[in-house]
Each structure stands twice: as structure tokens, then as C-alpha cells.
Scaffold this motif. Structure first.
Motif, PDB file in Angstrom:
ATOM      1  N   PRO A  29      39.978  49.915  34.792  1.00 22.71           N
ATOM      2  CA  PRO A  29      40.280  48.904  33.793  1.00 22.71           C
ATOM      3  C   PRO A  29      39.006  48.403  33.132  1.00 22.71           C
ATOM      4  O   PRO A  29      37.943  48.423  33.752  1.00 22.71           O
ATOM      5  CB  PRO A  29      40.928  47.776  34.605  1.00 22.71           C
ATOM      6  N   ASP A  30      39.151  47.911  31.910  1.00 18.53           N
ATOM      7  CA  ASP A  30      37.994  47.494  31.126  1.00 18.53           C
ATOM      8  C   ASP A  30      37.058  46.566  31.873  1.00 18.53           C
ATOM      9  O   ASP A  30      35.859  46.738  31.880  1.00 18.53           O
ATOM     10  CB  ASP A  30      38.459  46.761  29.865  1.00 18.53           C
ATOM     11  N   ALA A  31      37.658  45.522  32.507  1.00 15.06           N
ATOM     12  CA  ALA A  31      36.813  44.515  33.147  1.00 15.06           C
ATOM     13  C   ALA A  31      35.959  45.135  34.244  1.00 15.06           C
ATOM     14  O   ALA A  31      34.785  44.812  34.391  1.00 15.06           O
ATOM     15  CB  ALA A  31      37.668  43.410  33.737  1.00 15.06           C
ATOM     16  N   VAL A  32      36.559  46.055  34.994  1.00 13.59           N
ATOM     17  CA  VAL A  32      35.810  46.698  36.069  1.00 13.59           C
ATOM     18  C   VAL A  32      34.725  47.576  35.473  1.00 13.59           C
ATOM     19  O   VAL A  32      33.571  47.539  35.887  1.00 13.59           O
ATOM     20  CB  VAL A  32      36.760  47.550  36.950  1.00 13.59           C
ATOM     21  N   ALA A  33      35.111  48.356  34.483  1.00 11.37           N
ATOM     22  CA  ALA A  33      34.135  49.252  33.863  1.00 11.37           C
ATOM     23  C   ALA A  33      32.976  48.467  33.270  1.00 11.37           C
ATOM     24  O   ALA A  33      31.821  48.856  33.420  1.00 11.37           O
ATOM     25  CB  ALA A  33      34.827  50.078  32.784  1.00 11.37           C
ATOM     26  N   ARG A  34      33.288  47.332  32.632  1.00 11.02           N
ATOM     27  CA  ARG A  34      32.229  46.522  32.031  1.00 11.02           C
ATOM     28  C   ARG A  34      31.267  46.034  33.094  1.00 11.02           C
ATOM     29  O   ARG A  34      30.068  46.094  32.942  1.00 11.02           O
ATOM     30  CB  ARG A  34      32.832  45.314  31.316  1.00 11.02           C
ATOM     31  N   ALA A  35      31.846  45.588  34.228  1.00 10.53           N
ATOM     32  CA  ALA A  35      30.989  45.045  35.286  1.00 10.53           C
ATOM     33  C   ALA A  35      30.124  46.120  35.910  1.00 10.53           C
ATOM     34  O   ALA A  35      29.121  45.837  36.531  1.00 10.53           O
ATOM     35  CB  ALA A  35      31.835  44.384  36.367  1.00 10.53           C
ATOM     36  N   HIS A 121      41.326  43.532  44.628  1.00 12.61           N
ATOM     37  CA  HIS A 121      41.042  42.629  43.513  1.00 12.61           C
ATOM     38  C   HIS A 121      41.687  43.012  42.197  1.00 12.61           C
ATOM     39  O   HIS A 121      41.705  44.185  41.850  1.00 12.61           O
ATOM     40  CB  HIS A 121      39.529  42.526  43.311  1.00 12.61           C
ATOM     41  N   PRO A 122      42.162  41.991  41.471  1.00  9.69           N
ATOM     42  CA  PRO A 122      42.605  42.257  40.108  1.00  9.69           C
ATOM     43  C   PRO A 122      41.374  42.489  39.234  1.00  9.69           C
ATOM     44  O   PRO A 122      40.265  42.076  39.618  1.00  9.69           O
ATOM     45  CB  PRO A 122      43.322  40.965  39.708  1.00  9.69           C
ATOM     46  N   PRO A 123      41.526  43.129  38.081  1.00 16.45           N
ATOM     47  CA  PRO A 123      40.357  43.471  37.266  1.00 16.45           C
ATOM     48  C   PRO A 123      39.424  42.301  36.970  1.00 16.45           C
ATOM     49  O   PRO A 123      38.213  42.462  36.971  1.00 16.45           O
ATOM     50  CB  PRO A 123      40.974  44.008  35.978  1.00 16.45           C
ATOM     51  N   SER A 163      45.241  53.310  35.141  1.00 17.32           N
ATOM     52  CA  SER A 163      45.299  53.633  33.720  1.00 17.32           C
ATOM     53  C   SER A 163      46.736  53.899  33.275  1.00 17.32           C
ATOM     54  O   SER A 163      47.062  53.744  32.107  1.00 17.32           O
ATOM     55  CB  SER A 163      44.372  54.798  33.372  1.00 17.32           C
ATOM     56  N   GLU A 164      47.598  54.269  34.208  1.00 19.15           N
ATOM     57  CA  GLU A 164      49.012  54.452  33.845  1.00 19.15           C
ATOM     58  C   GLU A 164      49.785  53.134  33.886  1.00 19.15           C
ATOM     59  O   GLU A 164      50.988  53.100  33.662  1.00 19.15           O
ATOM     60  CB  GLU A 164      49.680  55.438  34.820  1.00 19.15           C
ATOM     61  N   GLY A 165      49.102  52.067  34.241  1.00 22.42           N
ATOM     62  CA  GLY A 165      49.742  50.745  34.242  1.00 22.42           C
ATOM     63  C   GLY A 165      50.625  50.476  35.446  1.00 22.42           C
ATOM     64  O   GLY A 165      51.450  49.568  35.433  1.00 22.42           O
ATOM     65  N   LYS A 166      50.447  51.268  36.503  1.00 26.14           N
ATOM     66  CA  LYS A 166      51.327  51.111  37.666  1.00 26.14           C
ATOM     67  C   LYS A 166      51.082  49.802  38.428  1.00 26.14           C
ATOM     68  O   LYS A 166      51.902  49.405  39.237  1.00 26.14           O
ATOM     69  CB  LYS A 166      51.139  52.283  38.657  1.00 26.14           C
ATOM     70  N   PHE A 167      49.951  49.154  38.206  1.00 32.79           N
ATOM     71  CA  PHE A 167      49.685  47.905  38.916  1.00 32.79           C
ATOM     72  C   PHE A 167      50.000  46.677  38.058  1.00 32.79           C
ATOM     73  O   PHE A 167      49.714  45.562  38.450  1.00 32.79           O
ATOM     74  CB  PHE A 167      48.222  47.841  39.373  1.00 32.79           C
ATOM     75  N   GLU A 168      50.561  46.922  36.886  1.00 28.39           N
ATOM     76  CA  GLU A 168      50.906  45.774  36.036  1.00 28.39           C
ATOM     77  C   GLU A 168      52.119  45.050  36.599  1.00 28.39           C
ATOM     78  O   GLU A 168      53.089  45.689  37.004  1.00 28.39           O
ATOM     79  CB  GLU A 168      51.218  46.248  34.609  1.00 28.39           C
ATOM     80  N   PRO A 169      52.068  43.706  36.635  1.00 30.61           N
ATOM     81  CA  PRO A 169      53.228  42.971  37.149  1.00 30.61           C
ATOM     82  C   PRO A 169      54.463  43.185  36.279  1.00 30.61           C
ATOM     83  O   PRO A 169      54.348  43.272  35.062  1.00 30.61           O
ATOM     84  CB  PRO A 169      52.778  41.507  37.061  1.00 30.61           C
ATOM     85  N   GLU A 170      55.627  43.276  36.926  1.00 32.87           N
ATOM     86  CA  GLU A 170      56.914  43.458  36.223  1.00 32.87           C
ATOM     87  C   GLU A 170      57.615  42.117  36.189  1.00 32.87           C
ATOM     88  O   GLU A 170      58.393  41.789  37.092  1.00 32.87           O
ATOM     89  CB  GLU A 170      57.781  44.448  37.008  1.00 32.87           C
ATOM     90  N   ASN A 226      48.892  37.555  43.135  1.00 29.61           N
ATOM     91  CA  ASN A 226      48.769  37.914  41.716  1.00 29.61           C
ATOM     92  C   ASN A 226      49.662  39.073  41.294  1.00 29.61           C
ATOM     93  O   ASN A 226      49.322  39.822  40.379  1.00 29.61           O
ATOM     94  CB  ASN A 226      47.326  38.282  41.364  1.00 29.61           C
ATOM     95  N   GLY A 227      50.757  39.238  41.988  1.00 26.29           N
ATOM     96  CA  GLY A 227      51.641  40.348  41.636  1.00 26.29           C
ATOM     97  C   GLY A 227      52.677  39.971  40.593  1.00 26.29           C
ATOM     98  O   GLY A 227      53.409  40.834  40.119  1.00 26.29           O
ATOM     99  N   VAL A 228      52.763  38.691  40.255  1.00 29.41           N
ATOM    100  CA  VAL A 228      53.788  38.266  39.312  1.00 29.41           C
ATOM    101  C   VAL A 228      53.152  37.800  37.998  1.00 29.41           C
ATOM    102  O   VAL A 228      53.485  38.284  36.918  1.00 29.41           O
ATOM    103  CB  VAL A 228      54.641  37.121  39.916  1.00 29.41           C
ATOM    104  N   LEU A 229      52.247  36.857  38.094  1.00 24.60           N
ATOM    105  CA  LEU A 229      51.537  36.335  36.919  1.00 24.60           C
ATOM    106  C   LEU A 229      50.052  36.509  37.190  1.00 24.60           C
ATOM    107  O   LEU A 229      49.507  35.875  38.090  1.00 24.60           O
ATOM    108  CB  LEU A 229      51.869  34.848  36.725  1.00 24.60           C
ATOM    109  N   ARG A 230      49.422  37.361  36.420  1.00 22.34           N
ATOM    110  CA  ARG A 230      48.061  37.737  36.776  1.00 22.34           C
ATOM    111  C   ARG A 230      46.991  37.045  35.955  1.00 22.34           C
ATOM    112  O   ARG A 230      45.902  36.784  36.439  1.00 22.34           O
ATOM    113  CB  ARG A 230      47.930  39.249  36.621  1.00 22.34           C
ATOM    114  N   ARG A 231      47.289  36.743  34.682  1.00 21.48           N
ATOM    115  CA  ARG A 231      46.220  36.256  33.805  1.00 21.48           C
ATOM    116  C   ARG A 231      45.740  34.885  34.208  1.00 21.48           C
ATOM    117  O   ARG A 231      46.471  34.102  34.804  1.00 21.48           O
ATOM    118  CB  ARG A 231      46.721  36.194  32.361  1.00 21.48           C
TER     119      ARG A 231
END
Ligand code: HEM
Length: 248
Positions: A29-35, A121-123, A163-170, A226-231
Motif C-alpha cells: 500500500p502507498d503509505a507503507v511504500a512511502r515509509a 498493522h494497517p497501512p 493490492s487486490e483489496g482483500k484487507f479492505e473492511p466490508e 480496525n477491521g470495520v472502520l479503518r480511517r
């Protein structure tokens, strides 16, 4: 995979500091890559991180080479370094503020904790790393040891799933689940809503109550992880949802 990465942290291989073309960086994810990006050319954005850079722009503190044996010497609470993605972080004065607990972080003091970091950790947690960075691991042997290992496969798989979005909360799933919890609870009360509830009604009420409590516990658990609301902006809603369900 988990046993290698989590149960035997000392056996977890230490990766090469990433380059922009490495497969890891490409999928993360972007945040990880940036760090993960080396500090060169990014000093102005570092926000106080690696403070020596300001006085010595050519020899960035973030790039100070640190040997694996030096890293391993800093393995106690008052003097704790960990390595994540080839960079070394000084957590001596921060570990007791680690949201995952001080003890857990100190387990990995003096070691590579890349896989553990990625796992838990989340991104946005990667942003926290930047201010703690003190150098980069100098050894190439770390990169070599990951070749063909289960850890390398695990990292590639995890990056692909991200990258396939499998960890995005539903969110929709949890909204339906919350409605189910409320419906079961109302059903449990409703089943007893008469003067002399029969045995059947009582059993039915007990089953519905058990189901609603159990499902509420799962929602509370997932919310706190953080599996439901992550931001970040979701914090108040996350706290309310967790309080309600975990409280119930
Ligand atoms: C320098 C290294 C580390 C930093 C900067 C760091 C930072 C963080 C941050 C910012 C969070 C909160 C994330 C959120 O907003 O939910 C967090 C949570 C957590 N961390 Fe770390 N962490 C580090 C290393 C580790 C290690 C080595 C482990 C374990 C092996 C670990 C385990 C956890 C766990 C279990 C949580 C709670 C996750 C959850 O609630 O789902 N951390 N960490």
C-alpha cells in the motif's frame, strides 16, 4: 508461515532495504511504500524525523549504516532498536506508547520485525515509523537469506492480497451483522413478552440472546482491530461501535 514469522522471530530473515523497483514496494500500500523510501531527497517532508539531517544534509541520519550485530546489542527496554524493511528504528523512548503494547514490541528488540509489522498493522501505522528511524541495516546477507524462503513467499502473497483489496473492511457486511445482532436481541426479549412464557419460549429466548451477544462480541473485536472502520477520521465512530458491542 506464521510459526516462522511470529513464533520464532529470531529466525525471520532480514530483508534488503527496498528500492523503488523491488516487488515488495510495487505491491505494498502507498503509505507503507512511502515509509520505505530512502530519506534522500525527502528531507523537507520528514517532519522532524531523523533530525541530524538538517545539520548534515549529505550524510543523512536515516541512511546511517548499522550492522546486524550492532542492532542485536540494543535489545532491552531502555535501549531498544528494531529493524523493519531494512531500516532500523529506535523505540527506546516510544515502546510504552505502542498501541499494540510495550511487551510485544520489546519481544523484537534487537531483531528484524518486518513480517510482524506487516502482519499486525494497517497501512497508516507506517507513518509512525518515520520519526523513529535512525539508520539502515548495512548487511546484504539479510537479502540473500530471504531468497526462496517461506518468508519471501509469505511477503509476496500478502502484498498481492493487499493490492487486490482483500484487507479492505466490508462495511456492508458489518451493517447487516449489526442489524442481525439487534434483531436477535429484540427477538430474545419478545419471546419472553407474555405473562407465563413456556419452556419453548424461554429456550428460544436464551438461544437468541446467546447468538446476539456472541455476534456483538465479534463486531466489537473486529472494530477494535480496525477491521470495520479503518480511517483516522473514523475514530469517534469506531470507538462508539466498539464500546457498544464490546460493552454489550
Ligand atoms: C517500530 C515498530 C512498530 C511501530 C512504529 C508500531 C506502530 C503501531 C501503531 C501506530 C499501531 C496502531 C495502529 C492503529 O492505528 O490501529 C500499532 C498497533 C499494533 N502493533 Fe505495532 N508497531 C511496531 C512494531 C510492532 C511489532 C514488532 C508488533 C508485534 C509483533 C506489533 C504489534 C502490534 C499490534 C498487535 C497492534 C494492535 C493492532 C490491532 O489493534 O489490530 N507492532 N503498532
Amino acid at each position: 508461515l506464521l510459526s516462522e514469522a511470529c513464533l520464532f522471530p529470531q529466525a525471520a530473515p532480514q530483508p534488503k532495504p527496498p528500492t523503488s523497483s523491488s516487488p515488495m514496494t510495487r505491491h505494498l500500500p502507498d503509505a507503507v511504500a512511502r515509509a520505505q523510501q530512502p530519506a534522500h531527497g525527502a528531507h523537507a517532508k520528514d517532519d522532524g524525523a531523523c533530525g541530524m539531517e538538517r545539520t548534515s544534509p549529505t550524510t543523512s541520519k536515516c541512511e546511517t549504516p548499522i550492522s546486524p550485530s550492532e542492532l542485536s546489542k540494543h535489545a532491552k527496554p531502555g535501549d531498544a532498536w528494531v529493524c523493519v524493511h531494512g531500516y532500523v528504528y529506535d523505540v527506546s523512548r516510544w515502546h510504552d506508547r505502542h498501541p499494540g503494547g510495550s511487551a510485544l514490541l520489546l519481544e523484537y528488540a534487537g531483531m528484524d520485525a518486518t513480517d510482524q509489522f506487516e502482519l499486525f498493522h494497517p497501512p497508516h501505522a507506517a507513518a509512525r515509523l518515520r520519526s523513529l528511524r535512525i539508520g539502515r541495516l548495512e548487511s546484504e546477507e539479510c537479502a540473500l537469506s530471504t531468497k526462496g524462503s517461506a518468508a519471501a513467499d509469505y511477503r509476496a502473497l500478502r502484498s498481492a492480497l493487499w493490492s487486490e483489496g482483500k484487507f479492505e473492511p466490508e462495511l456492508r457486511f458489518y451493517v447487516l451483522k449489526q442489524l442481525l445482532v439487534i434483531a436477535c436481541f429484540v427477538g430474545a426479549v419478545g419471546a419472553l413478552w407474555c405473562d407465563e412464557p413456556s419452556l419453548g419460549r424461554r429456550v428460544c429466548s436464551a438461544a437468541l440472546l446467546a447468538l446476539s451477544l456472541q455476534q456483538a462480541a465479534f463486531i466489537g473485536h473486529d472494530t477494535l482491530h480496525n477491521g470495520v472502520l479503518r480511517r483516522r477520521g473514523h475514530r469517534p465512530a469506531r470507538a462508539a461501535l466498539a464500546q457498544f458491542n464490546a460493552g454489550v
